[in-house]
Design an enzyme around this catalytic site. Structure first.
Site, short mmCIF file in Angstrom:
data_model
loop_
_atom_site.label_atom_id
_atom_site.label_comp_id
_atom_site.label_asym_id
_atom_site.label_seq_id
_atom_site.Cartn_x
_atom_site.Cartn_y
_atom_site.Cartn_z
N ASP A 1 6.06 -3.83 6.98
CA ASP A 1 5.68 -3.20 5.71
C ASP A 1 4.55 -2.17 5.91
O ASP A 1 3.40 -2.54 6.15
CB ASP A 1 5.25 -4.27 4.70
CG ASP A 1 5.43 -3.82 3.25
OD1 ASP A 1 5.96 -2.73 3.05
OD2 ASP A 1 5.04 -4.57 2.35
N LYS B 1 7.66 -8.52 -1.11
CA LYS B 1 6.52 -7.59 -1.20
C LYS B 1 5.24 -8.36 -1.54
O LYS B 1 4.17 -8.09 -0.99
CB LYS B 1 6.84 -6.55 -2.27
CG LYS B 1 5.95 -5.35 -2.28
CD LYS B 1 6.02 -4.55 -0.98
CE LYS B 1 6.35 -3.12 -1.12
NZ LYS B 1 6.56 -2.40 0.10
N LYS C 1 3.13 6.58 -7.60
CA LYS C 1 2.77 5.17 -7.86
C LYS C 1 1.36 5.07 -8.43
O LYS C 1 0.45 5.75 -8.00
CB LYS C 1 2.87 4.38 -6.56
CG LYS C 1 2.53 2.91 -6.76
CD LYS C 1 3.24 2.02 -5.80
CE LYS C 1 2.51 1.85 -4.51
NZ LYS C 1 3.27 1.06 -3.57
N LYS D 1 1.16 -3.74 6.61
CA LYS D 1 0.49 -4.65 5.66
C LYS D 1 0.39 -6.07 6.19
O LYS D 1 -0.60 -6.75 5.99
CB LYS D 1 1.30 -4.73 4.36
CG LYS D 1 1.16 -3.58 3.42
CD LYS D 1 1.72 -4.01 2.06
CE LYS D 1 1.89 -2.87 1.10
NZ LYS D 1 2.96 -1.93 1.40
N1 NAD Z 1 6.51 4.61 0.27
C1 NAD Z 1 5.59 3.73 0.51
O1 NAD Z 1 4.42 4.02 0.30
C2 NAD Z 1 5.95 2.40 1.12
C3 NAD Z 1 4.90 1.59 1.54
C4 NAD Z 1 5.20 0.38 2.15
C5 NAD Z 1 6.51 0.00 2.32
N2 NAD Z 1 7.52 0.77 1.85
C6 NAD Z 1 8.88 0.28 2.00
O2 NAD Z 1 9.68 1.26 2.64
C7 NAD Z 1 11.03 1.07 2.21
C8 NAD Z 1 11.60 2.42 1.81
O3 NAD Z 1 10.88 2.96 0.72
P1 NAD Z 1 11.50 4.20 -0.07
O4 NAD Z 1 10.51 4.57 -1.11
O5 NAD Z 1 12.00 5.21 0.86
O6 NAD Z 1 12.72 3.46 -0.79
P2 NAD Z 1 14.12 4.10 -1.29
O7 NAD Z 1 14.69 3.09 -2.19
O8 NAD Z 1 13.91 5.47 -1.78
O9 NAD Z 1 14.95 4.21 0.06
C9 NAD Z 1 15.58 3.13 0.63
C10 NAD Z 1 16.91 3.61 1.18
O10 NAD Z 1 17.50 2.53 1.88
C11 NAD Z 1 18.89 2.60 1.66
N3 NAD Z 1 19.44 1.31 2.06
C12 NAD Z 1 19.39 0.11 1.44
N4 NAD Z 1 19.96 -0.83 2.20
C13 NAD Z 1 20.36 -0.22 3.34
C14 NAD Z 1 21.00 -0.66 4.51
N5 NAD Z 1 21.35 -1.93 4.68
N6 NAD Z 1 21.25 0.23 5.47
C15 NAD Z 1 20.91 1.54 5.33
N7 NAD Z 1 20.31 2.01 4.24
C16 NAD Z 1 20.04 1.14 3.25
C17 NAD Z 1 19.00 3.00 0.21
O11 NAD Z 1 20.28 3.53 -0.10
C18 NAD Z 1 17.89 4.03 0.10
O12 NAD Z 1 18.38 5.32 0.38
C19 NAD Z 1 11.00 0.05 1.07
O13 NAD Z 1 11.32 -1.23 1.57
C20 NAD Z 1 9.54 0.06 0.66
O14 NAD Z 1 9.13 -1.15 0.06
C21 NAD Z 1 7.26 1.97 1.25
#
Ligand code: NAD
Length: 483
Positions: A285, A334, A374, A440
């Site tokens: 994370d 999360k 956010k 995290k």
């Molecule tokens: N942006 C941040 O600040 C942040 C911080 C910490 C963690 N994260 C984590 O990063 C991850 C991505 O965040 P995001 O904002 O890009 O989310 P998002 O929902 O925009 O993107 C996730 C992508 O994953 C795809 N997906 C889902 N299951 C899949 C699979 N099995 N194989 C391939 N693709 C798949 C979805 O279609 C989507 O395009 C999340 O788990 C989020 O919690 C993000």
């Protein structure tokens, strides 16, 4: 090959609490040449994936764009590798001297890879090309995005593994680009072939697999080693999540696997599997906003002798990540990673806490109107002198993916770098735990201390690079200036 000989002091505390200090000599070597490095993103079409790709392309092409505040170019602010610096020392006039991490070793040819060196590919369960994905993400200024349209349209994610048991039901409509999930062995083989093809098509020395796909629920597999995992695979165990399959495919292909989402992918069996394949892992994370501040603030309060009684964190966000987290099993993943971040600071001072722990609550709400921007509200409520109370409230607003992308870049570049290091002729242990600063809920190797506090993590990284520059670790004592 860069070689460094140095001595580190190790403090040992035995069962009786007796303390001794030991000098340990090390020889460290680094493979000299930065590899031609490919990165395969799982979840390439998400907000993070599309923003990373667009940012890297814009950087390589040195694009600039206008908006109402002027003309802009790509700067990886928020990236330790690109803008973080290693303190060298003070000159006779007490001017500070430092060097950016990215510039260390350049003259001698053993530096980290650069953002423009990366070749990006990957998978998504959604078939959108990267222009469409970035357009839907609404993160990048239109004036920049339109300049990248032709390039981004050429990137189309490979079909991925979709198992609706692991991500939120509300994601079903995205899943139009999937590999049939019939037999786990064959699915794994399919992913290994994707990786092999990507490597050979792009003539790469090395590939890193990074999970930035939707948060999954925790898997409930109680496998403890590689053999258990392989047995579970042969038996089509339903607890083998897509992210575990990607971690196994990475290891089988000799690639590093990094998990940027909160679910428990990098579990002991996955670590052991990677170890048997001689590869590395890191997770879990990305530590980007609210939790990153927490890993500074709680440490700061406790170091100052103040006792936090409660920490309450609210978030609301309106991107697809927020939508996925609005269902209970994914939110729970999360919640767990967000909550663990204060544990080491509390455990470090048993006298201040006297067996208590601060109450710690985390709430996340999906509010589509705010999109990727956010909002995080935190209240730190602490006890001070004479039973006085101190309340610190913080409001943090930021584009989530613009915080995450520089950290994703760091995770990739540092992971490659640490995988090229040998200490006394041995590679680092399987979990690349110097990467903890970017996660995290850092996963560590057995027998290592867990550190969440940001500046302790930074100090570990900084001192490691000081050693590489032939400097001693930074003590901050400056005795020579004090007499
Ligand atoms: N942006 C941040 O600040 C942040 C911080 C910490 C963690 N994260 C984590 O990063 C991850 C991505 O965040 P995001 O904002 O890009 O989310 P998002 O929902 O925009 O993107 C996730 C992508 O994953 C795809 N997906 C889902 N299951 C899949 C699979 N099995 N194989 C391939 N693709 C798949 C979805 O279609 C989507 O395009 C999340 O788990 C989020 O919690 C993000």
């Amino acid at each position: 090959m860069k070689t460094m000989n140095f001595t580190d002091l190790s403090v040992n505390i035995d069962k009786n609490g007796d303390i001794s200090v030991q000098d340990i000599n090390y020889t460290m070597t680094i493979e000299p040449k930065a590899p031609k490095l490919g990165v395969m993103l799982v979840g390439m079409g998400g907000n993070n994936g599309s923003t990373l790709l667009a940012g890297l392309l814009a950087h390589s092409k040195k694009l600039t764009w206008d908006n109402k505040s002027g003309n802009h170019s790509v700067k990886f602010y928020g990236s330790v590798s690109q803008f973080g610096s290693v303190h060298i020392g003070y000159d006779d006039e007490n001017n500070a001297h430092s060097k950016l991490f990215k510039d260390i070793g350049v003259e001698d040819g053993w530096n980290m890879c650069s953002p423009e060196d990366l070749v990006i590919g990957g998978w998504d369960i959604c078939s959108d090309n990267m222009y469409l994905a970035a357009k839907k993400a609404q993160v990048i200024d239109n004036n920049l995005l339109e300049q990248l349209k032709d390039d981004l349209e050429k990137y189309v994610p490979l079909p991925s593994i979709y198992n609706p048991d692991f991500i939120a039901k509300n994601q079903t409509t995205r899943a139009d680009n999937t590999v049939k999930y019939l037999n786990l062995q064959l699915t794994l083989k399919h992913l290994v072939k994707d990786i092999t093809d990507f490597k050979s098509q792009n003539n790469l020395d090395k590939v890193i697999i990074l999970w930035t796909a939707s948060t999954e629920r925790f898997h409930k597999g109680n496998w403890s080693n590689a053999q258990d995992l392989m047995d579970a695979l042969s038996n089509n165990n339903p607890e083998i999540s897509p992210s575990i399959l990607f971690a196994m495919a990475a290891a089988k292909s000799g690639c590093i696997f990094l998990n940027g989402s909160p679910q428990n992918t990098v579990c002991p069996a996955v670590i052991n599997y990677a170890k048997t394949m001689g590869t590395f892992v890191g997770g879990e994370d990305f530590k980007t906003g609210q939790t990153k501040i927490k890993s500074v603030l709680v440490d700061w309060l406790v170091s100052g002798g103040i006792k936090p009684l409660s920490i309450v964190s609210y978030n609301h966000l309106g991107n697809n990540d927020g939508k996925n987290l609005s269902e209970a099993p994914q939110f729970e993943s999360k919640e767990i990673t967000k909550k663990n971040v204060i544990d080491d600071v509390v455990d470090e001072n048993p006298i201040l806490f006297d067996g208590d722990k601060p109450d710690h609550a985390v709430v996340i709400k999906y509010v589509p109107a705010v999109g990727d921007s956010k909002r995080a509200l935190d209240e730190y409520y602490s006890e001070i002198f004479l039973n006085g109370k101190h309340t610190l409230v913080m409001h943090n607003t930021c584009e989530d993916s613009l915080l995450a992308v520089p950290i994703i870049l760091d995770i990739i570049l540092f992971a490659d770098f640490f995988s090229r290091v040998k200490l006394n002729s041995k590679p680092f242990n399987t979990v690349l735990s110097y990467l903890s600063i970017f996660f995290k809920a850092p996963v560590i190797n057995n027998g290592e201390p867990l550190i969440n506090a940001f500046f302790r993590q930074y100090s570990g990284l900084e001192n490691f690079f000081r050693i590489l520059m032939g400097l001693p670790p930074l003590s901050q004592m400056f005795l020579i200036k004090r007499i």
